[in-house]
Scaffold this motif. Structure first.
Motif, PDB file in Angstrom:
ATOM      1  N   GLN A 292     -23.440  -9.147 -44.064  1.00  0.00           N
ATOM      2  CA  GLN A 292     -23.302  -7.985 -43.165  1.00  0.00           C
ATOM      3  C   GLN A 292     -24.134  -6.931 -43.776  1.00  0.00           C
ATOM      4  N   GLY A 293     -24.655  -6.176 -42.475  1.00  0.00           N
ATOM      5  CA  GLY A 293     -25.656  -5.147 -42.717  1.00  0.00           C
ATOM      6  C   GLY A 293     -26.918  -5.489 -43.171  1.00  0.00           C
ATOM      7  N   LYS A 294     -27.276  -6.653 -42.926  1.00  0.00           N
ATOM      8  CA  LYS A 294     -28.807  -7.010 -43.203  1.00  0.00           C
ATOM      9  C   LYS A 294     -29.917  -6.641 -42.089  1.00  0.00           C
ATOM     10  N   THR A 295     -30.757  -5.849 -42.582  1.00  0.00           N
ATOM     11  CA  THR A 295     -31.665  -5.251 -41.565  1.00  0.00           C
ATOM     12  C   THR A 295     -33.220  -5.759 -41.876  1.00  0.00           C
ATOM     13  N   LEU A 296     -33.943  -5.736 -40.880  1.00  0.00           N
ATOM     14  CA  LEU A 296     -35.328  -5.639 -40.885  1.00  0.00           C
ATOM     15  C   LEU A 296     -36.026  -4.738 -40.376  1.00  0.00           C
ATOM     16  N   VAL A 297     -36.787  -3.952 -41.120  1.00  0.00           N
ATOM     17  CA  VAL A 297     -37.541  -2.677 -40.342  1.00  0.00           C
ATOM     18  C   VAL A 297     -38.965  -3.389 -40.283  1.00  0.00           C
ATOM     19  N   VAL A 298     -39.440  -3.315 -39.064  1.00  0.00           N
ATOM     20  CA  VAL A 298     -40.846  -3.493 -38.841  1.00  0.00           C
ATOM     21  C   VAL A 298     -41.682  -2.227 -38.664  1.00  0.00           C
ATOM     22  N   GLY A 299     -42.788  -2.058 -39.390  1.00  0.00           N
ATOM     23  CA  GLY A 299     -43.583  -0.855 -39.416  1.00  0.00           C
ATOM     24  C   GLY A 299     -43.489   0.064 -40.514  1.00  0.00           C
ATOM     25  N   ALA A 300     -44.703   0.224 -41.287  1.00  0.00           N
ATOM     26  CA  ALA A 300     -44.525   1.217 -42.389  1.00  0.00           C
ATOM     27  C   ALA A 300     -45.277   2.322 -42.545  1.00  0.00           C
ATOM     28  N   GLY A 301     -45.175   2.960 -41.102  1.00  0.00           N
ATOM     29  CA  GLY A 301     -45.837   4.454 -41.245  1.00  0.00           C
ATOM     30  C   GLY A 301     -45.089   5.494 -41.541  1.00  0.00           C
ATOM     31  N   GLY A 302     -45.329   6.671 -40.963  1.00  0.00           N
ATOM     32  CA  GLY A 302     -44.586   7.820 -41.429  1.00  0.00           C
ATOM     33  C   GLY A 302     -43.043   7.849 -41.004  1.00  0.00           C
ATOM     34  N   VAL A 303     -42.646   7.517 -39.759  1.00  0.00           N
ATOM     35  CA  VAL A 303     -41.339   7.314 -39.201  1.00  0.00           C
ATOM     36  C   VAL A 303     -40.440   6.443 -40.140  1.00  0.00           C
ATOM     37  N   SER A 304     -41.156   5.199 -40.427  1.00  0.00           N
ATOM     38  CA  SER A 304     -40.496   4.349 -41.314  1.00  0.00           C
ATOM     39  C   SER A 304     -39.861   4.799 -42.747  1.00  0.00           C
ATOM     40  N   HIS A 305     -41.126   5.484 -43.367  1.00  0.00           N
ATOM     41  CA  HIS A 305     -40.834   6.173 -44.517  1.00  0.00           C
ATOM     42  C   HIS A 305     -39.690   6.801 -44.683  1.00  0.00           C
ATOM     43  N   ALA A 306     -39.336   7.726 -43.622  1.00  0.00           N
ATOM     44  CA  ALA A 306     -38.026   8.548 -43.562  1.00  0.00           C
ATOM     45  C   ALA A 306     -36.816   7.745 -43.294  1.00  0.00           C
ATOM     46  N   ALA A 307     -37.142   6.742 -42.166  1.00  0.00           N
ATOM     47  CA  ALA A 307     -35.955   6.073 -42.060  1.00  0.00           C
ATOM     48  C   ALA A 307     -35.489   5.093 -43.238  1.00  0.00           C
ATOM     49  N   VAL A 308     -36.304   4.330 -43.834  1.00  0.00           N
ATOM     50  CA  VAL A 308     -35.942   3.205 -44.899  1.00  0.00           C
ATOM     51  C   VAL A 308     -35.413   4.087 -46.024  1.00  0.00           C
ATOM     52  N   HIS A 309     -35.817   5.413 -46.320  1.00  0.00           N
ATOM     53  CA  HIS A 309     -35.268   6.378 -47.216  1.00  0.00           C
ATOM     54  C   HIS A 309     -33.786   6.390 -46.808  1.00  0.00           C
ATOM     55  N   LYS A 310     -33.619   6.867 -45.544  1.00  0.00           N
ATOM     56  CA  LYS A 310     -32.109   7.251 -45.317  1.00  0.00           C
ATOM     57  C   LYS A 310     -31.163   6.018 -45.239  1.00  0.00           C
ATOM     58  N   MET A 311     -31.801   4.858 -44.866  1.00  0.00           N
ATOM     59  CA  MET A 311     -31.111   3.688 -44.963  1.00  0.00           C
ATOM     60  C   MET A 311     -30.640   3.195 -46.467  1.00  0.00           C
ATOM     61  N   ALA A 312     -31.629   3.502 -47.248  1.00  0.00           N
ATOM     62  CA  ALA A 312     -31.316   3.130 -48.509  1.00  0.00           C
ATOM     63  C   ALA A 312     -30.133   4.160 -49.154  1.00  0.00           C
ATOM     64  N   MET A 313     -30.058   5.426 -48.771  1.00  0.00           N
ATOM     65  CA  MET A 313     -29.072   6.156 -49.046  1.00  0.00           C
ATOM     66  C   MET A 313     -27.935   6.072 -48.362  1.00  0.00           C
ATOM     67  N   ASN A 314     -27.844   5.188 -47.453  1.00  0.00           N
ATOM     68  CA  ASN A 314     -26.266   4.754 -46.933  1.00  0.00           C
ATOM     69  C   ASN A 314     -26.192   3.175 -47.044  1.00  0.00           C
ATOM     70  N   ALA A 315     -26.336   2.908 -48.390  1.00  0.00           N
ATOM     71  CA  ALA A 315     -26.406   1.431 -48.743  1.00  0.00           C
ATOM     72  C   ALA A 315     -25.136   0.808 -48.474  1.00  0.00           C
ATOM     73  N   GLY A 316     -23.992   1.558 -48.164  1.00  0.00           N
ATOM     74  CA  GLY A 316     -22.822   0.695 -47.980  1.00  0.00           C
ATOM     75  C   GLY A 316     -22.872   0.210 -46.218  1.00  0.00           C
ATOM     76  N   ILE A 317     -23.698   0.703 -45.624  1.00  0.00           N
ATOM     77  CA  ILE A 317     -23.645   0.402 -44.283  1.00  0.00           C
ATOM     78  C   ILE A 317     -25.217  -0.724 -44.232  1.00  0.00           C
ATOM     79  N   PHE A 318     -26.208  -0.067 -44.622  1.00  0.00           N
ATOM     80  CA  PHE A 318     -27.554  -1.004 -44.716  1.00  0.00           C
ATOM     81  C   PHE A 318     -27.501  -1.907 -46.114  1.00  0.00           C
ATOM     82  N   THR A 319     -26.707  -2.946 -46.285  1.00  0.00           N
ATOM     83  CA  THR A 319     -26.494  -3.608 -47.457  1.00  0.00           C
ATOM     84  C   THR A 319     -27.763  -4.322 -48.087  1.00  0.00           C
ATOM     85  N   ASP A 320     -28.609  -4.699 -47.108  1.00  0.00           N
ATOM     86  CA  ASP A 320     -29.788  -5.405 -47.296  1.00  0.00           C
ATOM     87  C   ASP A 320     -30.934  -5.013 -46.394  1.00  0.00           C
ATOM     88  N   ILE A 321     -31.957  -4.450 -46.978  1.00  0.00           N
ATOM     89  CA  ILE A 321     -33.071  -4.096 -46.278  1.00  0.00           C
ATOM     90  C   ILE A 321     -34.313  -4.728 -46.444  1.00  0.00           C
TER      91      ILE A 321
END
Ligand code: NDP
Length: 403
Positions: free
Chosen positions: A1-30
């Motif tokens: 549950q909550g396995k996510t693949l993010v594609v792209g590692a630019g400015g927007v991705s930087h912010a999004a991936v940090h916020k996903m990690a701060m919600n690790a209960g939802i994003f269990t595996d990034i």
């Protein structure tokens, strides 16, 4: 549950991936994958340092559908978050269909050789996503994204119909650069230099780029010049809310930005067609992107605030006649940088990308098909904006906008 693949590692991705990690209960595996793996690793290192969460990284050329399918299967991702460029939207949607994975992005598909900003390519995937039992959500950034959710929230809680809507996007931030764009320069200049278009009286009205200017007093920022321009949510909003009589999009630009953009356009540096240079084929706007600052690197030096929102007029839900509401968020560049190491434009796009992804992963949004943000229930998304760093306010105005 909550396995996510993010594609792209630019400015927007930087912010999004940090916020996903701060919600690790939802994003269990990034897993974060992009063309240049070192950029993924740099984001992963920052995420680990700031949040203690470890994410996986991988090299991926998103244009290679088979490679994306293999990575989705390998990671077991149930959701792919596309934070690469608009050129990759269709190939990533193809990969999701093949691998059985939900999809979300922040910008509509564009062919590299045409700056069109039209949804029909992605809407053509509706039946295929529906039949596969998969969900694709289009445009989960701020604009498009939150601006459409704001409109839907107003329609659910304040207005029976929306007769007219203006989306107002102000960036009151400043940095040390003479000329820099606040997200990917190639995509930004393609968007800004196209003909302005707005919806009025059942038709698209056009005017030359950057010619219709109005001063507006933005909350938290003060008076700024904003320019009428075309933006993709105008198409989806007028399609899904057919009662809209007039829909316009405005963005603020300083005089120096306009002068630079015009000169670059006049000398041919913003051309998107290939030209021969010393026997080598180059696309001028891509060369220009190489020369300009990377917006993702501007976080530390950017100060000031951004304010984005909608002013909408229509019949009140409670039968009290015509009402006008202004709904907006104010976001501070320096606070964003302190929290996740991004400037506000990356943050205001990355946080809604995370929230949209959370809606799918938690099953708040779960209808198979291809959807724009205004078609989906706004309430949980609006609650998360308040708790995830993009608090909003709504105020009633005295009457419809007069500009
Ligand atoms: P960047 O240019 O900073 O990042 C784009 C990333 O995508 C880079 O890491 C790039 O890799 C990667 N990429 C490009 N092509 C490929 C490919 N073929 N395969 C894999 N990865 C690829 O852009 P931004 O972060 O500024 O913007 C990201 C997206 O967000 C854009 O689509 C933009 O339009 C959208 N956006 C939406 C907004 C909204 O409010 N809705 C506002 C702002 C942006 P590499 O580093 O190797 O080039």
């Amino acid at each position: 549950q909550g396995k996510t693949l993010v594609v792209g590692a630019g400015g927007v991705s930087h912010a999004a991936v940090h916020k996903m990690a701060m919600n690790a209960g939802i994003f269990t595996d990034i897993t974060l994958a992009s063309r240049t793996k070192s950029k993924c690793d740099a984001i992963a290192a920052s995420v680990l340092e700031r949040t203690g969460v470890t994410i996986k990284t991988a090299a991926l050329d998103a244009m290679d559908v088979a490679a994306t399918v293999a990575l989705i299967k390998e990671t077991g991702a149930e959701l792919l978050v596309n934070l690469a460029l608009p050129y990759q939207d269709l190939v990533l949607m193809d990969a999701c269909l093949e691998a059985g994975c939900h999809y979300i992005d922040t910008a509509n598909y564009e062919p590299e050789d045409e700056a069109k900003f039209e949804y029909h390519w992605q809407w053509a995937y509706r039946d295929r996503f529906k039949e596969a039992g998969l969900m694709a959500v289009l445009g989960s950034g701020f604009d498009p994204g939150v601006t459409s959710v704001f409109a839907t929230w107003l329609k659910k809680h304040k207005l029976k119909t929306i007769r007219q809507i203006d989306v107002l996007d102000a960036n009151g931030g400043s940095n040390d650069q003479t000329f820099a764009t606040n997200f990917n320069p190639e995509i930004n200049l393609r968007e800004v230099l196209q003909e302005a278009r707005h919806w009025e009286g059942g038709n698209w009205q056009t005017s030359p780029a950057m010619t219709h200017k109005v001063e507006f007093d933005f909350p938290g920022i003060g008076p700024k010049n904003m320019y009428l321009m075309y933006h993709e949510e105008l198409e989806s909003l007028t399609t899904h809310f057919p009662e809209i009589e007039r829909a316009r999009f405005w963005m603020t630009f300083g005089d120096a930005y306009i002068t630079h953009a015009k000169v670059l356009e006049n000398v041919g540096m913003t051309r998107i067609d290939p030209v021969m240079h010393n026997g080598v084929e180059i696309i001028p706007i891509q060369f220009l992107k190489t020369l300009l600052p990377d917006p993702g690197d501007l976080g530390e030096e950017t100060k000031g605030k951004a304010c984005i929102g909608d002013i909408a007029t229509g019949d009140a839900l409670d039968g009290s006649g015509e009402k006008t509401f202004y709904i907006y968020n104010i976001c501070d560049h320096e606070e964003c940088y302190r929290e996740v190491g991004s400037q506000a434009v990356s943050y205001t796009t990355g946080v809604p990308a995370m929230i949209g992804a959370a809606q799918i992963l938690t099953g708040v949004w779960k209808e198979p098909g291809v959807w724009n943000m205004e078609q989906l229930d706004p309430d949980n998304f609006m609650d998360m904006l308040n708790t995830q760093g993009l608090p909003w306010q709504v105020h009633e105005l005295n009457g419809p906008v007069e500009f």
